[in-house]
Design an enzyme around this catalytic site. Structure first.
Site, mmCIF file in Angstrom:
data_model
loop_
_atom_site.group_PDB
_atom_site.id
_atom_site.type_symbol
_atom_site.label_atom_id
_atom_site.label_comp_id
_atom_site.label_asym_id
_atom_site.label_seq_id
_atom_site.Cartn_x
_atom_site.Cartn_y
_atom_site.Cartn_z
ATOM 1 C CG ASP A 8 -2.012 -1.032 1.164
ATOM 2 O OD1 ASP A 8 -2.102 -1.710 0.125
ATOM 3 O OD2 ASP A 8 -2.756 -1.169 2.148
ATOM 4 C CG ASP A 131 -12.842 -1.823 -1.395
ATOM 5 O OD1 ASP A 131 -12.195 -2.883 -1.378
ATOM 6 O OD2 ASP A 131 -12.522 -0.851 -2.099
#
Length: 233
Positions: A8, A131
């Protein structure tokens, strides 16, 4: 089943968030290129990268870092975060050489965008990031919740020819608890990558029935022997 290590990116660094909270960040390495090269060295067959700044703001401030990662490794790489226009998708696929891009916010707001990208680039290059928070789909780096049920959204995506999903339970992400297996068991007829909550090698083994599993914090915190898992799977 593919074990996919994750990087990330925020501000050019390799970080991890807890439950998508940008205020709960840990920096694991200031050189994500080095991290990517290490993943390839220990046997990773694919790399998962998320541009957190792109996901949050829709910009591409991490573009040069992403470009450096792509140049430094030979394994395939999928990228999510900030894929909100045909031009951005085109750039990453054709100019930067990303193998698969992950669509999120733009596809939630306009599902036809997913269909357009699949039709243009092919289903092998377009992944949808779903998500989930309380069974609803979230957007903009998980900052906003829609009123769209994740299973309904997935059915729409399947009708558009989407073949690959990265499905994340936001409440589990970065918590080192467990993936939400009950959520995944409700999804059928599409290739699913398990994401969020992986905390030990048993979770990786349990994900074997799915297309893939993303390993992030569990590796950075030393909870799993990723090299061993990659060799055995």
């Amino acid at each position: 089943m593919i074990i996919i290590p994750a990087i990330d990116l925020q501000g050019g660094e390799a970080v991890r968030l807890i439950q998508g909270d940008y205020n709960k960040k840990t920096v694991y390495n200031s050189d994500p290129v080095e991290v990517a090269m290490n993943f390839e060295k220990i046997g990773a067959k694919y790399l998962h990268v998320v541009d957190l700044d792109g996901a949050k703001n829709g910009d591409n401030t991490n573009l040069e870092t992403i470009r450096k990662i792509r140049r430094a490794i030979n394994i395939p790489m999928q990228l999510g975060g900030g894929m909100r226009s045909p031009e951005i998708v085109e750039m990453y696929l054709n100019d930067i050489g990303i193998n698969r891009v992950i669509l999120g916010t733009a596809a939630v707001k306009n599902p036809e965008f997913a269909k357009e990208m699949v039709d243009k680039h092919g289903a092998e290059k377009i992944v949808l990031g779903v998500d989930v928070r309380a069974e609803k789909v979230s957007t903009a780096g998980w900052l906003y919740d829609s009123d769209i049920n994740y299973l309904d959204f997935i059915e729409t995506l399947k009708s558009y020819g989407v073949k690959y999903l990265v499905v994340t339970d936001i409440s589990r992400d970065g918590t080192l608890t467990s993936p939400n297996w009950e959520m995944y068991e409700k999804i059928h007829g599409i290739n699913v990558v398990v994401s969020g909550g992986v905390a030990k090698e048993e979770h990786i083994l349990k994900a074997e029935k799915y297309y893939g599993v993303i390993v992030g914090k569990a590796f950075y915190e030393g909870k799993v022997d990723l090299k061993k898992c990659l060799m055995e799977m």
